[in-house]
Write an enzyme that holds these catalytic residues in place. Structure first.
Site, PDB file in Angstrom:
ATOM      1  N   SER A  72       0.795  -1.230   0.000  1.00  0.00           N
ATOM      2  CA  SER A  72       0.000   0.000   0.000  1.00  0.00           C
ATOM      3  C   SER A  72       0.824   1.275   0.000  1.00  0.00           C
ATOM      4  CB  SER A  72      -0.956   0.009   1.201  1.00  0.00           C
ATOM      5  OG  SER A  72      -2.019  -0.885   0.982  1.00  0.00           O
ATOM      6  N   LYS A  75       0.287   3.346  -3.030  1.00  0.00           N
ATOM      7  CA  LYS A  75      -0.858   4.247  -3.160  1.00  0.00           C
ATOM      8  C   LYS A  75      -0.423   5.715  -3.185  1.00  0.00           C
ATOM      9  CE  LYS A  75      -3.775   0.909  -0.723  1.00  0.00           C
ATOM     10  NZ  LYS A  75      -4.464   0.569   0.547  1.00  0.00           N
ATOM     11  N   TYR A 199      -4.571  -3.082  -9.758  1.00  0.00           N
ATOM     12  CA  TYR A 199      -4.249  -2.748  -8.368  1.00  0.00           C
ATOM     13  C   TYR A 199      -3.340  -3.796  -7.730  1.00  0.00           C
ATOM     14  CZ  TYR A 199      -5.061  -2.124  -3.342  1.00  0.00           C
ATOM     15  OH  TYR A 199      -4.909  -1.970  -1.979  1.00  0.00           O
ATOM     16  N   TYR A 247      -4.291   3.750   8.242  1.00  0.00           N
ATOM     17  CA  TYR A 247      -5.609   3.153   8.460  1.00  0.00           C
ATOM     18  C   TYR A 247      -6.157   3.523   9.831  1.00  0.00           C
ATOM     19  CZ  TYR A 247      -3.239   0.528   4.807  1.00  0.00           C
ATOM     20  OH  TYR A 247      -2.496   0.196   3.713  1.00  0.00           O
ATOM     21  N   VAL A 265       1.353  -3.564   3.926  1.00  0.00           N
ATOM     22  CA  VAL A 265       1.353  -4.828   4.654  1.00  0.00           C
ATOM     23  C   VAL A 265       2.570  -5.689   4.326  1.00  0.00           C
ATOM     24  CG1 VAL A 265      -1.148  -4.855   4.975  1.00  0.00           C
ATOM     25  CG2 VAL A 265      -0.141  -5.993   2.968  1.00  0.00           C
TER      26      VAL A 265
END
Length: 314
Positions: A72, A75, A199, A247, A265
């Site tokens: 991530s 992103k 993705y 998060y 992760v």
């Protein structure tokens, strides 16, 4: 030379070495992301840290040159591309608020009619990927992403790990569910399988701490930093990293570290000291929120020892 209360050179290297020794001795290293089988095979005993200062000097410790899946953290780079292509239009499809929920939660997505809270949770990242994918083939989008990352990192040896991408694709049912739900609300313009496939490959970009810290310099906005996106976009991405980058652990990270950061992760974290430094840390074991357990502790130690914080001295 003195820099934010710390003399650069040997002193910073000693700080980083001390942190690495502490992390290597830590008995509780968290749990690797075994719901993605390829990530579950990674040795949790590894730890790397790399700091790239705005003046061009660099410092590293531990396993800073071992490649890992950035997951991530990618992103950040796709958001930069989307803002360059769409500008403010992007925010009609994804919000800018913390979710307070796990990264793959559907709870708020159901309540808010298929509009994700922010671009750093999985549903929001799927919308961002969908936005830059519209009208283009996945290979072209992934090629553009790799070119951007390689350019900001000044390193052509950055690739997608196809085995990780295949592992994510084979076990990506929850992300597919998120995509289908958003498609049902008209917030996905491409077929869900196409957006998710792109993705999954985006998340499988493989980098070292050295490469990731060097790539993060475009968000530092200091002298000598790459200027590939507008200052306005740099400010907005850093703001979202601070408020949403971890998060449902984002508030805790801001409290403990006081700097914008984006986790993945795979155990990596990219941290930005605006105007001063880009930091990459990697330790594969995760805490309950899906963020690197020792990576978070390491940058907390680094911020405390250097005084680096957007909120003033620690």
């Amino acid at each position: 030379m003195f820099y934010c209360g710390v003399r650069m050179g040997q002193d910073l290297q000693e700080i980083i070495d001390d942190i690495a020794r502490e992390m290597n001795a830590a008995p509780d290293r968290g749990q690797v992301a075994d719901y993605i089988p390829e990530l579950g095979r990674v040795d949790a005993d590894q730890f790397g840290l790399f700091v790239a200062l705005a003046d061009g000097s660099t410092y590293s410790a531990g396993d800073a040159d071992i490649p890992f899946s950035i997951q991530s953290v990618s992103k950040v780079f796709t958001l930069a591309l989307a803002l360059g292509k769409l500008g403010h239009e992007l925010w009609s499809r994804v919000g800018r608020e913390p979710s307070g929920q796990p990264f793959n939660s559907m709870f708020l997505l159901e309540r808010e009619n298929g509009v994700p809270r922010n671009p750093f949770i999985n549903s929001g990242a799927l919308v961002v990927t969908d936005a830059i994918l519209e009208g283009h083939k996945p290979d072209a989008v992934l090629g553009e992403l790799l070119r951007f990352i390689r350019e900001v990192a000044e390193d052509g040896d950055i690739h997608i790990d196809k085995s990780v991408a295949a592992s994510e694709t084979a076990h990506g049912d929850r992300n597919m569910a998120l995509a289908h739900f958003m498609a049902a609300h008209g917030n996905l313009r491409n077929p869900p399988a196409l957006t998710c496939g792109t993705y999954f490959h985006q998340c499988a970009v493989e980098m070292t701490c050295r490469q990731l810290a060097m790539a993060g310099r475009f968000l530092v906005a200091g002298p000598g930093s790459p200027s590939l996106i507008s200052p306005k976009s740099v400010r907005r991405i850093n703001a979202l990293m601070l408020t949403c980058g971890h998060y449902d652990g984002s508030g805790d990270f801001a409290y403990r570290v006081g700097l914008p950061g984006k986790s993945g992760v795979g155990g990596g974290i990219l941290v930005i000291v605006p105007g001063r430094a880009s930091i990459a840390v990697w330790s594969p074991g995760l805490n309950e929120q899906g963020n690197s357990q020792l990576g978070t502790l390491a940058v907390e130690r680094l911020a405390a020892k250097t005084g680096w914080s957007i909120f003033g001295g620690i």
